[in-house]
Motif scaffolding. Structure first.
Motif, short mmCIF file in Angstrom:
data_model
loop_
_atom_site.label_atom_id
_atom_site.label_comp_id
_atom_site.label_asym_id
_atom_site.label_seq_id
_atom_site.Cartn_x
_atom_site.Cartn_y
_atom_site.Cartn_z
N ALA A 296 75.18 -25.77 65.36
CA ALA A 296 74.33 -24.91 66.32
C ALA A 296 75.03 -24.32 67.61
O ALA A 296 74.73 -23.40 68.13
CB ALA A 296 73.43 -26.13 67.03
N LEU A 297 76.11 -25.20 68.06
CA LEU A 297 77.27 -24.32 69.02
C LEU A 297 77.59 -22.99 68.51
O LEU A 297 77.50 -22.14 69.43
CB LEU A 297 78.28 -25.51 69.31
CG LEU A 297 77.97 -26.62 70.23
CD1 LEU A 297 79.34 -27.35 70.40
CD2 LEU A 297 77.76 -26.11 71.60
N CYS A 298 77.86 -22.89 67.04
CA CYS A 298 78.48 -21.80 66.54
C CYS A 298 77.41 -20.74 66.65
O CYS A 298 77.80 -19.58 67.21
CB CYS A 298 79.16 -22.07 65.36
SG CYS A 298 80.38 -22.99 65.05
N GLU B 250 81.87 -24.35 79.41
CA GLU B 250 81.68 -25.27 80.70
C GLU B 250 80.21 -26.10 80.31
O GLU B 250 80.12 -27.08 80.75
CB GLU B 250 81.78 -24.70 81.86
CG GLU B 250 83.10 -24.25 82.41
CD GLU B 250 83.22 -23.54 83.76
OE1 GLU B 250 84.45 -23.43 84.17
OE2 GLU B 250 82.21 -23.35 84.42
N THR B 251 79.30 -25.53 79.87
CA THR B 251 78.04 -25.68 79.54
C THR B 251 78.22 -26.77 78.24
O THR B 251 77.11 -27.96 78.34
CB THR B 251 76.88 -24.67 79.35
OG1 THR B 251 77.21 -23.79 80.57
CG2 THR B 251 75.70 -25.50 79.07
N PHE B 252 78.63 -26.64 77.27
CA PHE B 252 78.66 -27.27 76.07
C PHE B 252 79.75 -28.09 75.73
O PHE B 252 79.61 -28.66 74.73
CB PHE B 252 78.24 -26.33 75.08
CG PHE B 252 76.95 -25.35 75.11
CD1 PHE B 252 75.87 -26.07 75.05
CD2 PHE B 252 77.06 -24.17 75.27
CE1 PHE B 252 74.47 -25.49 75.24
CE2 PHE B 252 75.73 -23.43 75.59
CZ PHE B 252 74.59 -24.13 75.48
N PRO C 293 88.29 -25.46 70.46
CA PRO C 293 89.03 -24.96 71.25
C PRO C 293 89.98 -26.23 72.29
O PRO C 293 89.57 -27.19 72.20
CB PRO C 293 87.98 -24.36 72.54
CG PRO C 293 86.90 -24.79 71.64
CD PRO C 293 87.05 -25.80 70.64
N VAL C 294 91.34 -25.63 72.44
CA VAL C 294 92.22 -26.55 73.06
C VAL C 294 92.65 -25.99 74.30
O VAL C 294 93.46 -25.02 74.00
CB VAL C 294 93.23 -27.15 71.79
CG1 VAL C 294 94.33 -28.10 72.57
CG2 VAL C 294 92.54 -27.49 70.64
N MET D 100 85.63 -30.77 73.50
CA MET D 100 84.74 -31.32 72.50
C MET D 100 83.24 -31.01 72.80
O MET D 100 83.00 -31.24 73.94
CB MET D 100 84.95 -32.85 72.24
CG MET D 100 86.39 -33.24 71.68
SD MET D 100 86.31 -34.88 71.47
CE MET D 100 88.14 -35.01 70.69
N PRO D 101 82.23 -30.89 71.57
CA PRO D 101 80.90 -30.91 72.30
C PRO D 101 80.72 -32.16 73.19
O PRO D 101 81.18 -33.17 72.70
CB PRO D 101 80.31 -30.94 70.93
CG PRO D 101 81.17 -30.34 70.00
CD PRO D 101 82.73 -30.59 70.59
#
Length: 323
Positions: free
Chosen positions: A43-45, A59-61, A252-253, A309-310
């Motif tokens: 869903a994030l993707c 920043e939101t997710f 993401p890191v 992380m989500p």
């Protein structure tokens, strides 16, 4: 190694976060995001691919999570070598790159045993013959590269497998022998020393038991990076190799690399490496060729890395936060 611990941070805790090019990071993130199968990621993707404003999307997710395991942070660098070779043995081209044997069952023979025994000779496993044994060695360390053949064409090769022995650093071996100080060792220094001391140089290369086999990569465009552990091209300055047992590939890191040339940047964990073990351990991809190799070879710095992380995944790691 100690069990990892998890600390939730705010984006305001990330050094230089507001100054980064978040859109560039999002573009790289999208190249592998669709390959993450863990719950919550598809869903994030989908959202990421719908034209989100990049910084707001992260920043939101996502929540920044600092993962630690009692080991100090270590950043190193890696690159895609560009070396010279030929499809046929002859003249200076005497050092083969091998395909993976079909009867290999790790742990197999060591590097020294393979090269001394001639066990791979006459089996038609040679992809190309290279003009420098140190180039072959470093190509095995990096895991992928480009070979410019003597007919002007280029063949790209990638990791196909290994003999199952642990990697050990020949640079560290030179330091252990008292030949160089740690700050003096680089790929160019090692190459020069092996050329000046061919017999001892061969022995030095043999101190690393690990031996890597390759496959030809025919479907990677010349303007794209080499294939990483996720089966996609990696990106110079935005891809890092991590320990996948701790950091989910595709995540993401955020990295905060100290040293002479600090880096504060949002990267994507798209690769792995045999020497990359631990929560605070990362290898930064610098690109292709000699200049990238020199830049990568200078990196041995501290700092910290923070995985994005989500939100729900992050909260599940620190349950007392939601009690």
């Amino acid at each position: 190694m100690a069990e990892p611990t998890y600390s939730l941070l705010d984006f305001s805790d990330l050094r230089g976060w507001s100054e980064d090019d978040h859109q560039e990071a999002l573009d790289v993130f999208l190249t592998t995001c669709g390959d993450i199968e863990q719950h919550g990621w598809p869903a994030l993707c989908d959202l990421a691919s719908q034209g989100q404003e990049a910084r707001a999307f992260f920043e939101t997710f996502f929540t920044p999570v600092l993962i630690q395991d009692e080991q100090d942070m270590l950043f190193t660098g890696y690159f895609e070598p560009a070396i010279r070779g030929s499809r046929r043995q002859g003249g200076p081209y005497q050092y083969p790159l091998y395909r993976l044997p079909n009867d290999l069952e790790p742990p197999w023979l060591t590097r020294r045993e393979i090269e001394e025994s001639g066990v791979l000779d006459g089996r038609g496993l040679e992809i190309a013959w290279i003009d420098d044994p140190v180039d072959v060695f470093f190509l095995q360390v990096q895991g992928s590269g480009r070979v410019k053949l003597d007919d002007g064409s280029i063949v790209r090769v990638g990791y196909a497998g290994a003999n199952g022995h642990e990697y050990s650093s020949i640079g560290s071996e030179l330091v252990r022998r008292g030949i160089y100080k740690a700050h003096q060792v680089s790929a160019d220094v090692i190459r020069s020393w092996v050329r000046r001391n061919p017999r001892d140089g061969q022995g030095l290369l043999w101190t690393n038991d690990s031996f890597v086999f390759f496959r030809e990569l025919d479907d990677v465009p010349a303007d794209m990076g080499p294939i990483g552990a996720m089966g996609r091209s990696v990106t110079a300055g935005r891809t890092i190799a991590v320990d996948p047992s701790i950091t989910l590939l595709g995540s993401p890191v955020w990295i905060e690399k100290d040293g002479a040339e600090p880096i504060n940047r949002l990267m994507v964990a798209q690769d792995t490496g045999s020497a990359i073990k631990g929560a605070q351990r990362a290898d930064i991809f610098f690109g292709t060729g000699d200049a990238a190799g020199r830049a990568a070879g200078k990196v041995r710095d501290g700092g910290r890395m923070i995985v994005l992380m989500p939100i729900q995944n992050a909260l599940a790691l620190v349950p007392e936060i939601v009690e």
